[in-house]
Motif scaffolding. Structure first.
Motif, PDB file in Angstrom:
ATOM      1  N   ILE A  46       0.843  -1.202   0.000  1.00 60.51           N
ATOM      2  CA  ILE A  46       0.000   0.000   0.000  1.00 60.51           C
ATOM      3  C   ILE A  46       0.876   1.250   0.000  1.00 60.51           C
ATOM      4  N   ALA A  47       1.907   1.258   0.841  1.00 57.39           N
ATOM      5  CA  ALA A  47       2.826   2.402   0.892  1.00 57.39           C
ATOM      6  C   ALA A  47       3.546   2.569  -0.442  1.00 57.39           C
ATOM      7  N   LEU A  48       3.955   1.444  -1.041  1.00 60.53           N
ATOM      8  CA  LEU A  48       4.640   1.497  -2.336  1.00 60.53           C
ATOM      9  C   LEU A  48       3.721   2.061  -3.401  1.00 60.53           C
ATOM     10  N   ASP A  49       2.490   1.586  -3.428  1.00 56.13           N
ATOM     11  CA  ASP A  49       1.531   2.031  -4.441  1.00 56.13           C
ATOM     12  C   ASP A  49       1.259   3.531  -4.326  1.00 56.13           C
ATOM     13  N   LEU A  50       1.128   4.002  -3.088  1.00 55.57           N
ATOM     14  CA  LEU A  50       0.840   5.427  -2.883  1.00 55.57           C
ATOM     15  C   LEU A  50       2.052   6.305  -3.161  1.00 55.57           C
ATOM     16  N   GLY A  51       3.236   5.731  -3.061  1.00 53.36           N
ATOM     17  CA  GLY A  51       4.447   6.515  -3.266  1.00 53.36           C
ATOM     18  C   GLY A  51       4.968   6.533  -4.691  1.00 53.36           C
ATOM     19  N   LEU A  52       4.296   5.842  -5.604  1.00 60.73           N
ATOM     20  CA  LEU A  52       4.749   5.803  -6.999  1.00 60.73           C
ATOM     21  C   LEU A  52       4.693   7.192  -7.627  1.00 60.73           C
ATOM     22  N   VAL A  53       5.715   7.491  -8.412  1.00 62.99           N
ATOM     23  CA  VAL A  53       5.804   8.798  -9.068  1.00 62.99           C
ATOM     24  C   VAL A  53       5.898   8.599 -10.582  1.00 62.99           C
ATOM     25  N   LYS A  54       5.119   9.352 -11.324  1.00 63.84           N
ATOM     26  CA  LYS A  54       5.157   9.306 -12.797  1.00 63.84           C
ATOM     27  C   LYS A  54       6.291  10.195 -13.281  1.00 63.84           C
ATOM     28  N   ARG A  55       7.259   9.583 -13.953  1.00 61.50           N
ATOM     29  CA  ARG A  55       8.419  10.321 -14.445  1.00 61.50           C
ATOM     30  C   ARG A  55       8.554  10.150 -15.953  1.00 61.50           C
ATOM     31  N   PRO A  56       9.168  11.112 -16.633  1.00 55.50           N
ATOM     32  CA  PRO A  56       9.386  10.982 -18.081  1.00 55.50           C
ATOM     33  C   PRO A  56      10.297   9.789 -18.378  1.00 55.50           C
ATOM     34  N   GLY A  57      10.036   9.158 -19.506  1.00 49.99           N
ATOM     35  CA  GLY A  57      10.909   8.081 -19.952  1.00 49.99           C
ATOM     36  C   GLY A  57      10.561   6.708 -19.428  1.00 49.99           C
ATOM     37  N   LEU A  58       9.463   6.586 -18.701  1.00 49.34           N
ATOM     38  CA  LEU A  58       9.073   5.265 -18.205  1.00 49.34           C
ATOM     39  C   LEU A  58       8.507   4.415 -19.346  1.00 49.34           C
ATOM     40  N   PRO A  59       8.680   3.107 -19.286  1.00 54.24           N
ATOM     41  CA  PRO A  59       8.147   2.233 -20.333  1.00 54.24           C
ATOM     42  C   PRO A  59       6.627   2.368 -20.453  1.00 54.24           C
ATOM     43  N   GLU A  60       6.099   1.991 -21.601  1.00 51.10           N
ATOM     44  CA  GLU A  60       4.669   2.071 -21.840  1.00 51.10           C
ATOM     45  C   GLU A  60       3.926   1.156 -20.863  1.00 51.10           C
TER      46      GLU A  60
END
Length: 404
Positions: free
Chosen positions: A34-48
Motif C-alpha cells: 500500500i505504501a509502495l503504491d501510494l508513493g509511486l511517481v510518474k516520471r518521463p521516460g518510463l516504459p509504456e
C-alpha cells in the motif's frame, strides 16, 4: 499429571504463535505494498504501461520499483505471488478459534445469561455468522453502491457496527470481540482468495494467450486491497482484546468496537496520506486519542452480571472433592485478591481476563485454568506476589487430577 490438559494448552500456544507469525508476514506485506503504491511517481521516460516508479533503499542496496496498471507486454518467467501469508493467517486463526472457543465453548463461547444454547448450536451460529458476513460484504461491493468507494465504506461501517452489537447478543463479551475480528479477517482473506488472486491469474492467462486483460479486474482487486488496508488495525485490536477485560467485558463493549474501527481508519488515513506525499494530517492522531479516551471512559461503566449459571457434573465433582476445602482456602488467599468482582489488589480495577475466583462455583468452573496456571506452572500468581507455596501448588494438581 493430566497429560491431555497440558498437551492441549501447548497446542493452543503453538497455534497462537503460528497465527502471530503468519499475521506479521501478511500485514507487513500488505502495508508495504500500500505504501509502495501510494508513493509511486510518474516520471518521463518510463516504459509504456508503467503508471509510476519508486526508488527505495534498504539493506545496503537500492531498489527501483515500477508498477504496470494492467501488465507488461511480456511476463518474466518467475512471478512472486503474495497470497500464502493471508491464507496461513486465516487457517491458523480458525484453528485457534476451534481449540479455544469451540473446544471450551461452555467457558469461553456461551454465556447462558445472554443466549442459552447448546454447544453444537453455538458453534453453528459462529460458523454461519462468519460465512454470511462475507456474502453480505461481497454483494455490497458488487452492487451499484460499489462504484462509490466513500458511500460503500460508510455502509460497510454501519454493517460492522450492527454486527458488533449482534455478537454481544449471542456470545460472551470475549467471544463477541473475537468473532467480530474473525468476521472481519474472513472478509480480508476472502478478498485475497476469491477476488484479488483470481483476477490476477486471469490477467496472466490473458497475457499468455495474447489477449488484452480487462482493466476492471485490476480496479476491483485494488478496491478490495484498499478495504483490507483499512480493516487491518481494528482486527489486530480485536484479536488482542481477549487479554483485556476492560475492552470486551463491559456494558458498552459493542460501542467500543465501533469506535476502534474509526480509530483504525484514522491512523491508516494518516500513513496513506503521508506515503502518497499529500501532507501530514496530524489531526488524525488527536482525534484518535480523543476517541480512545472515550473508550476508556466507556470501559469504566460496571458490567452487572445477573442470573444463575448452570453447573456441570464435572464442576460438581470438583466441589465435592475431599480436597476442595483446602483448595478454596488456597485460592481465596492467593488468587482472589485480584480475581474477584471487586479486586482488593492495588491498581487492579477488574479481574484479569474477567475471571472471578471468589465463590465455590467460580473456582470449580475454572478448575482447569487453576490447574495449568498455578499448579502445573508458576504463571500465577504473577511473580508469586501472594506467596503461593509448593505444597499449595501440589494440592491444586492433586485436586484437579483426582476430580477430573
Amino acid at each position: 499429571m493430566n497429560d491431555f490438559a497440558v498437551m492441549w494448552d501447548w497446542l493452543s500456544f503453538a497455534v497462537r504463535w503460528l497465527h502471530v507469525v503468519t499475521a506479521i508476514a501478511w500485514i507487513g506485506s500488505s502495508f508495504y505494498f500500500i505504501a509502495l503504491d501510494l508513493g509511486l511517481v510518474k516520471r518521463p521516460g518510463l516504459p509504456e504501461g508503467v503508471s509510476g516508479e519508486e526508488w527505495q533503499v534498504h539493506g545496503g542496496g537500492f531498489y527501483n520499483m515500477r508498477k504496470y496498471l494492467v501488465a507488461p507486454a511480456s511476463l518474466p518467467e518467475h512471478l512472486t505471488w503474495f497470497k500464502w501469508e493471508s491464507y496461513a493467517t486465516w487457517l491458523s486463526g480458525f484453528a485457534l478459534l476451534a481449540i479455544i472457543y469451540y473446544a471450551g465453548a461452555d467457558l469461553y463461547l456461551i454465556d447462558r445469561n445472554v443466549l442459552d444454547v447448546s454447544v453444537p448450536v453455538a458453534i453453528l451460529i459462529s460458523l454461519a455468522s462468519i460465512g454470511i458476513g462475507w456474502l453480505i460484504y461481497d454483494v455490497l461491493c458488487k452492487s451499484p453502491l460499489g462504484k462509490n468507494d466513500t458511500a460503500l465504506m460508510l455502509v460497510l461501517y454501519v454493517v460492522l457496527v450492527a454486527i458488533s452489537w449482534g455478537y454481544t447478543q449471542l456470545f460472551t463479551g470475549r467471544a463477541a470481540f473475537l468473532h467480530l475480528g474473525a468476521f472481519t479477517a474472513t472478509i480480508m482473506t476472502a478478498n485475497v482468495f476469491l477476488i484479488i488472486i483470481p483476477n490476477q491469474k486471469i490477467v496472466v492467462a490473458d497475457l499468455k494467450a495474447g489477449q488484452a486483460p480487462e482493466p476492471k479486474l485490476g480496479a476491483q482487486a485494488k478496491q478490495r486491497s484498499l478495504h483490507n488496508n483499512y480493516l487491518t488495525l481494528p482486527v489486530i485490536f480485536l484479536m488482542l482484546s481477549n487479554h483485556y477485560p476492560l475492552a470486551f467485558g463491559t456494558r458498552f463493549n459493542w460501542i467500543i468496537a465501533a469506535l476502534v474501527f474509526i480509530i483504525g481508519v484514522l491512523i491508516r488515513h494518516y500513513f496513506n496520506t503521508m506515503h502518497a506525499r499529500k501532507g501530514n494530517p496530524h489531526w488524525t492522531w488527536g482525534l484518535s486519542a480523543l476517541l480512545f479516551v472515550i473508550i476508556m471512559w466507556l470501559s469504566t461503566v460496571p458490567e452487572v452480571l445477573t442470573g444463575e449459571r448452570r453447573v456441570s457434573a464435572v464442576e460438581e465433582r470438583f466441589v465435592a472433592s475431599t480436597h476442595f476445602a483446602a483448595v478454596r482456602d488456597t485460592v481465596m488467599g492467593r488468587c482472589a485478591m485480584c480475581h474477584a468482582a471487586e479486586p482488593a489488589y492495588e491498581g487492579i480495577r477488574m479481574p484479569p481476563k474477567n475471571v472471578e475466583l471468589d465463590t465455590d462455583e467460580a473456582i470449580a468452573a475454572h478448575a482447569r485454568e487453576i490447574y495449568l496456571q498455578a499448579g502445573q506452572s508458576h504463571a500465577m500468581p504473577p511473580g508469586n506476589v501472594s506467596g503461593m507455596t509448593e505444597d499449595e501448588r501440589r494440592l491444586l494438581v492433586t485436586w484437579f487430577e483426582e476430580a477430573r
